[in-house]
Design a protein around this motif. Structure first.
Motif, short mmCIF file in Angstrom:
data_model
loop_
_atom_site.label_atom_id
_atom_site.label_comp_id
_atom_site.label_asym_id
_atom_site.label_seq_id
_atom_site.Cartn_x
_atom_site.Cartn_y
_atom_site.Cartn_z
N TYR A 108 54.25 -12.18 -129.28
CA TYR A 108 53.64 -11.74 -130.53
C TYR A 108 54.27 -10.44 -131.01
O TYR A 108 54.60 -10.28 -132.20
N LEU A 109 54.47 -9.49 -130.11
CA LEU A 109 55.06 -8.21 -130.48
C LEU A 109 56.49 -8.35 -130.96
O LEU A 109 56.94 -7.61 -131.85
N LYS A 110 57.22 -9.29 -130.41
CA LYS A 110 58.58 -9.54 -130.87
C LYS A 110 58.58 -10.02 -132.32
O LYS A 110 59.47 -9.68 -133.10
N ALA A 111 57.54 -10.79 -132.69
CA ALA A 111 57.46 -11.36 -134.04
C ALA A 111 57.00 -10.34 -135.08
O ALA A 111 57.24 -10.52 -136.27
N ILE A 112 56.30 -9.28 -134.64
CA ILE A 112 55.78 -8.27 -135.57
C ILE A 112 56.32 -6.89 -135.16
O ILE A 112 55.56 -6.03 -134.71
N PRO A 113 57.60 -6.64 -135.36
CA PRO A 113 58.22 -5.42 -134.84
C PRO A 113 57.68 -4.13 -135.44
O PRO A 113 57.86 -3.06 -134.86
N ASP B 83 45.30 -4.73 -135.20
CA ASP B 83 45.82 -4.74 -133.83
C ASP B 83 46.00 -3.34 -133.25
O ASP B 83 46.86 -3.11 -132.40
N ALA B 84 45.16 -2.39 -133.71
CA ALA B 84 45.27 -1.03 -133.18
C ALA B 84 45.08 -1.01 -131.67
O ALA B 84 45.62 -0.13 -130.97
N GLY B 85 44.35 -1.97 -131.13
CA GLY B 85 44.13 -2.04 -129.69
C GLY B 85 45.40 -2.28 -128.90
O GLY B 85 45.49 -1.90 -127.72
N ILE B 86 46.38 -2.94 -129.53
CA ILE B 86 47.67 -3.13 -128.85
C ILE B 86 48.34 -1.78 -128.67
O ILE B 86 48.83 -1.44 -127.59
N ASN B 87 48.35 -0.98 -129.74
CA ASN B 87 48.94 0.35 -129.66
C ASN B 87 48.21 1.20 -128.62
O ASN B 87 48.84 1.92 -127.84
N GLU B 88 46.88 1.09 -128.62
CA GLU B 88 46.10 1.84 -127.63
C GLU B 88 46.46 1.41 -126.21
O GLU B 88 46.64 2.24 -125.32
N GLY B 89 46.58 0.09 -126.02
CA GLY B 89 46.91 -0.41 -124.68
C GLY B 89 48.29 0.01 -124.21
O GLY B 89 48.51 0.18 -123.01
N VAL C 280 59.47 -13.33 -124.12
CA VAL C 280 60.06 -12.50 -125.16
C VAL C 280 61.37 -13.10 -125.66
O VAL C 280 61.83 -12.79 -126.76
N ASN C 281 61.97 -13.99 -124.87
CA ASN C 281 63.24 -14.62 -125.24
C ASN C 281 63.07 -15.90 -126.04
O ASN C 281 64.05 -16.49 -126.50
N GLN C 282 61.83 -16.35 -126.21
CA GLN C 282 61.59 -17.58 -126.97
C GLN C 282 61.88 -17.34 -128.45
O GLN C 282 61.58 -16.30 -129.00
N GLY C 283 62.47 -18.35 -129.09
CA GLY C 283 62.80 -18.24 -130.51
C GLY C 283 61.55 -18.21 -131.38
O GLY C 283 60.52 -18.78 -131.03
N PHE C 284 61.66 -17.52 -132.52
CA PHE C 284 60.56 -17.44 -133.49
C PHE C 284 61.16 -17.53 -134.88
O PHE C 284 62.11 -16.81 -135.20
N GLU C 285 60.62 -18.43 -135.73
CA GLU C 285 61.12 -18.52 -137.09
C GLU C 285 59.99 -18.89 -138.03
O GLU C 285 58.94 -19.37 -137.62
N GLY C 286 60.26 -18.64 -139.33
CA GLY C 286 59.22 -18.85 -140.32
C GLY C 286 58.08 -17.89 -140.02
O GLY C 286 58.28 -16.72 -139.77
N TRP C 287 56.89 -18.37 -140.05
CA TRP C 287 55.73 -17.56 -139.66
C TRP C 287 54.82 -18.46 -138.82
O TRP C 287 53.67 -18.70 -139.14
N ASP C 288 55.39 -18.94 -137.73
CA ASP C 288 54.77 -19.98 -136.94
C ASP C 288 54.54 -19.49 -135.51
O ASP C 288 55.48 -19.32 -134.74
N PHE C 289 53.26 -19.27 -135.17
CA PHE C 289 52.90 -18.80 -133.84
C PHE C 289 52.43 -19.93 -132.93
O PHE C 289 51.76 -19.69 -131.93
N SER C 290 52.79 -21.16 -133.28
CA SER C 290 52.26 -22.31 -132.54
C SER C 290 52.69 -22.31 -131.07
O SER C 290 52.01 -22.90 -130.24
N TYR C 291 53.83 -21.67 -130.76
CA TYR C 291 54.28 -21.63 -129.36
C TYR C 291 53.20 -21.06 -128.45
O TYR C 291 53.02 -21.52 -127.31
N ILE C 292 52.47 -20.06 -128.96
CA ILE C 292 51.39 -19.49 -128.14
C ILE C 292 50.01 -19.96 -128.60
O ILE C 292 49.11 -20.14 -127.78
N SER C 293 49.82 -20.16 -129.91
CA SER C 293 48.48 -20.52 -130.39
C SER C 293 48.12 -21.97 -130.07
O SER C 293 47.00 -22.25 -129.64
#
Length: 253
Positions: free
Chosen positions: A206-211, A151-157, A14-27
């Protein structure tokens, strides 16, 4: 319940930086994957860009996607509402001849009437009325949207209700709005592809990037639910949710 060290190690993402719209850190590391859509927004956009005289990219992010659609028409503009992305987009796009405009409201864009014969929009909100004002007669609007059930399943989870502000947003609603503002839809499609998380750290990143998905998200508040998801991943290997995507190509009439 005693939680294992691996769980807490993953939560550090959760502390990893995120910028632009780049999810490559995890993808790019294979920690998150998406089921393919039956269409390609990029393959639809590229020939339209090649045949345009003037175009606008709405919600360009850090300019990553637009930069790959060259060669550009003579006049190319881009908008971006998320302030941290604006300098990233300017640094990437302005050397390519693209003018980047920071914006505040979809309903008040800094462009002349009928200025663009092509407007593209990937995952960005828009006002159909303002869109029709700035697009030329017979101009083309291409958009891929994230639907309200994404991503409704995230909310459900996590035991959190879906955000009612967006839940109505789907293909039927969007087509109806465009039709009511003098657009003729030539192509549209809606799908719910699987999004898969292979560890709980990828999920919190991912959740940090899409608040907007879980507006009050914090590890402390949801640690028990996150640990349940972690245990599920340990058991079956992944945590799956459904995305919500739709695409529309329409002509101004």
């Amino acid at each position: 319940m005693t939680k294992d060290k691996l769980f807490f190690d993953y939560l550090k993402d959760v502390n990893q930086g995120f910028e632009g719209w780049d999810f490559s850190y995890i993808s790019e590391a294979g920690r998150m994957g998406n089921e393919l859509l039956s269409w390609s927004y990029g393959s639809m956009a590229k020939p339209l860009v090649q045949n345009a005289q003037s175009m606008l990219d709405m919600g360009t992010g850090g300019g990553e996607f637009l930069s790959m659609l060259r060669p550009f028409p003579k006049k190319v503009c881009a908008t971006e509402a998320y302030k941290p992305n604006v300098p990233l987009a300017q640094n990437k796009l302005e050397p390519l001849g693209v003018e980047v405009f920071p914006i505040e409201e979809d309903t008040d864009l800094p462009f002349a009437n009928k200025q663009f014969d092509l407007i593209i929009n990937k995952h960005e909100s828009y006002s159909p009325k303002e869109l029709r004002r700035i697009i030329s007669d017979h101009g083309i609007f291409l958009t891929q949207q994230v639907g309200g059930m994404n991503d409704a399943g995230i909310n459900e989870g996590l035991g959190v209700p879906i955000n009612d502000e967006f839940s109505y947003w789907n293909l039927e609603t969007a087509v109806s709005e465009l039709s009511n503002h003098s657009f003729e839809v030539s192509f549209s499609k809606e799908e719910f592809p699987i999004e898969r998380f292979y560890d709980v750290g990828a999920l919190v990143y991912y959740l940090k990037a899409i608040p907007w998905q879980v507006p009050d998200f914090s590890i402390e508040k949801y640690i028990e639910k996150l640990y349940q998801i972690h245990q599920q991943i340990k058991s079956v290997g992944y945590f799956d949710v459904k995305q919500h995507r739709f695409v529309i190509c329409a002509k101004a009439i």
